[in-house]
Design an enzyme around this catalytic site. Structure first.
Site, mmCIF file in Angstrom:
data_model
loop_
_atom_site.group_PDB
_atom_site.id
_atom_site.type_symbol
_atom_site.label_atom_id
_atom_site.label_comp_id
_atom_site.label_asym_id
_atom_site.label_seq_id
_atom_site.Cartn_x
_atom_site.Cartn_y
_atom_site.Cartn_z
ATOM 1 N N HIS A 77 0.812 -1.234 0.000
ATOM 2 C CA HIS A 77 0.000 0.000 0.000
ATOM 3 C C HIS A 77 0.844 1.282 0.000
ATOM 4 O O HIS A 77 0.367 2.341 0.417
ATOM 5 C CB HIS A 77 -0.954 -0.001 1.204
ATOM 6 C CG HIS A 77 -0.266 0.069 2.546
ATOM 7 N ND1 HIS A 77 -0.818 -0.484 3.675
ATOM 8 C CD2 HIS A 77 0.901 0.621 2.938
ATOM 9 C CE1 HIS A 77 -0.007 -0.266 4.701
ATOM 10 N NE2 HIS A 77 1.048 0.400 4.283
ATOM 11 N N HIS B 65 -2.620 4.668 9.530
ATOM 12 C CA HIS B 65 -1.298 5.156 9.916
ATOM 13 C C HIS B 65 -1.448 6.456 10.706
ATOM 14 O O HIS B 65 -1.018 7.527 10.262
ATOM 15 C CB HIS B 65 -0.434 5.398 8.683
ATOM 16 C CG HIS B 65 -0.176 4.178 7.847
ATOM 17 N ND1 HIS B 65 -1.127 3.621 7.019
ATOM 18 C CD2 HIS B 65 0.932 3.403 7.716
ATOM 19 C CE1 HIS B 65 -0.607 2.557 6.410
ATOM 20 N NE2 HIS B 65 0.635 2.407 6.814
ATOM 21 N N HIS C 194 9.634 -4.478 4.805
ATOM 22 C CA HIS C 194 10.141 -3.104 4.871
ATOM 23 C C HIS C 194 10.294 -2.651 6.310
ATOM 24 O O HIS C 194 9.597 -3.131 7.195
ATOM 25 C CB HIS C 194 9.310 -2.112 4.054
ATOM 26 C CG HIS C 194 7.873 -1.865 4.467
ATOM 27 N ND1 HIS C 194 6.924 -2.846 4.595
ATOM 28 C CD2 HIS C 194 7.225 -0.697 4.744
ATOM 29 C CE1 HIS C 194 5.748 -2.302 4.910
ATOM 30 N NE2 HIS C 194 5.905 -1.004 5.022
ATOM 31 N N GLU D 175 2.951 -5.759 8.792
ATOM 32 C CA GLU D 175 1.693 -5.488 8.068
ATOM 33 C C GLU D 175 1.179 -6.753 7.369
ATOM 34 O O GLU D 175 -0.012 -6.858 7.076
ATOM 35 C CB GLU D 175 1.907 -4.373 7.031
ATOM 36 C CG GLU D 175 2.096 -2.992 7.660
ATOM 37 C CD GLU D 175 2.396 -1.880 6.643
ATOM 38 O OE1 GLU D 175 2.307 -0.715 7.035
ATOM 39 O OE2 GLU D 175 2.715 -2.173 5.469
HETATM 40 C C1 DHB Z 1 6.271 3.430 3.141
HETATM 41 C C2 DHB Z 1 5.634 2.194 3.250
HETATM 42 C C3 DHB Z 1 4.546 2.038 4.089
HETATM 43 O O1 DHB Z 1 3.900 0.859 4.281
HETATM 44 C C4 DHB Z 1 4.053 3.119 4.778
HETATM 45 O O2 DHB Z 1 2.943 2.932 5.513
HETATM 46 C C5 DHB Z 1 4.671 4.361 4.687
HETATM 47 C C6 DHB Z 1 5.792 4.501 3.862
HETATM 48 C C7 DHB Z 1 7.434 3.599 2.239
HETATM 49 O O3 DHB Z 1 7.824 2.676 1.527
HETATM 50 O O4 DHB Z 1 8.005 4.689 2.203
HETATM 51 FE FE FE Z 2 2.258 1.003 5.849
#
Ligand code: DHB
Ligand code: FE
Length: 284
Positions: free
Chosen positions: A12, A59, A193, A240
């Site tokens: 997302h 978020h 991530h 997530e």
């Molecule tokens: C990024 C990824 C995310 O899942 C998020 O909530 C905010 C930023 C990113 O890749 O920068």
């Molecule tokens: Fe996210």
């Protein structure tokens, strides 16, 4: 009766929303990301559901440290797209399905899951970016959406197993809704991530691809992954991925039916700070 016909899984990434909104999808950096969704947009046109139950995380847009629901279901007839840091996205207002949402709340709570009922909330990139990836840039979203928020931001977070069980409860709820409604369940967020601390920028292709394999063919073993393994292997925001377990739990095979068909599978690194993962599974 209502029926779950498919599940969709996708990252997302907020920068993906900005790339769409600012007309940058053909730029060399973004082109390979969006190429992975070309099939999906056609598939969506051919398989528009009446309702998407969109499992996502907020978020700190609708919720904050003031109040942290583990699971929250959006009951309104509409939800406004919220500020993403790039400014509010120019996307259509999200239309809900209060009747089905109320039925799911009744059924799932009676199956012993504690849902927070939300009668008013805004929705951020966690919800609108998956819609944009799958539907492109329509004047109005072509179906109704029930926002289903999972807390994966502030500890303690729910386990993958609980999310998988919740998906099964959602399936029973949908199948007891007395209207012919075609429903998809989407699990969003992920893949590996980490946005913070010394490991910021962490990507783990091996974990991500093994997770996709397991999610498809052996979801019970994917459900058994402890939350600490997501964090260790996929990074602090890789957690997530437990939201994907909700969508997978809602598929027919988990309730004794046929295994799903993989309509589409895509993986790409990098996009912003994450690995992009995407799957479409159809119930036979
Ligand atoms: C990024 C990824 C995310 O899942 C998020 O909530 C905010 C930023 C990113 O890749 O920068
Ligand atoms: Fe996210």
């Amino acid at each position: 009766m209502a029926k779950i016909t498919a599940s969709v899984y996708t990252s997302h990434i907020p920068a993906v929303g900005a790339a769409i909104d600012l007309g940058k999808t053909e730029e060399p950096y973004w082109q390979p990301v969006f190429k992975g969704y070309e099939f999906s947009k056609q598939w969506m046109k051919d398989n528009v559901p009446d309702v998407v139950i969109l499992v996502y995380n907020d978020h700190a847009t609708a919720f904050s440290l003031d109040m942290i629901p583990t699971f929250a279901i959006g009951m309104s007839d509409s939800f406004q797209p919220a500020d993403e840091g790039w400014g509010p996205r120019p996307v259509p207002v999200v239309q809900g399905h209060p009747e089905l949402a109320a039925h799911i709340a009744q059924s799932v709570i009676q199956q012993d899951f504690d849902l927070t009922i939300v009668n008013k909330m805004d929705v951020d990139h966690g919800l609108t970016v998956p819609l944009s990836l799958m539907f492109g840039q329509p004047e109005a979203w072509p179906c109704k959406v029930i926002p289903f928020a999972v807390n994966v931001v502030q500890y303690p977070v729910p386990s993958g197993q609980r999310c998988f069980n919740l998906g099964q409860a959602i399936r029973r709820a949908v199948e007891s809704f007395d209207e012919d409604v075609n429903v998809q369940v989407w699990g969003t967020g992920g893949m590996s991530h980490q946005l913070q601390g010394p490991r910021a920028g962490l990507i783990n292709r091996e974990f991500d691809n093994a997770f996709l394999d397991k999610l498809i063919a052996d979801p019970a073993s994917a459900a058994a992954i402890p939350h600490i393994d997501y964090v260790r292997e996929a990074g602090s925001e890789g957690i997530e991925l437990v939201m994907w377990m909700v969508a997978r739990g809602a598929m027919a095979d988990v309730a004794g039916g046929q295994p799903p068909t993989v309509a589409h599978r895509f993986y790409h690194v990098p996009a912003s700070n994450t690995a992009v993962g995407h799957l479409i599974l159809e119930n036979s």
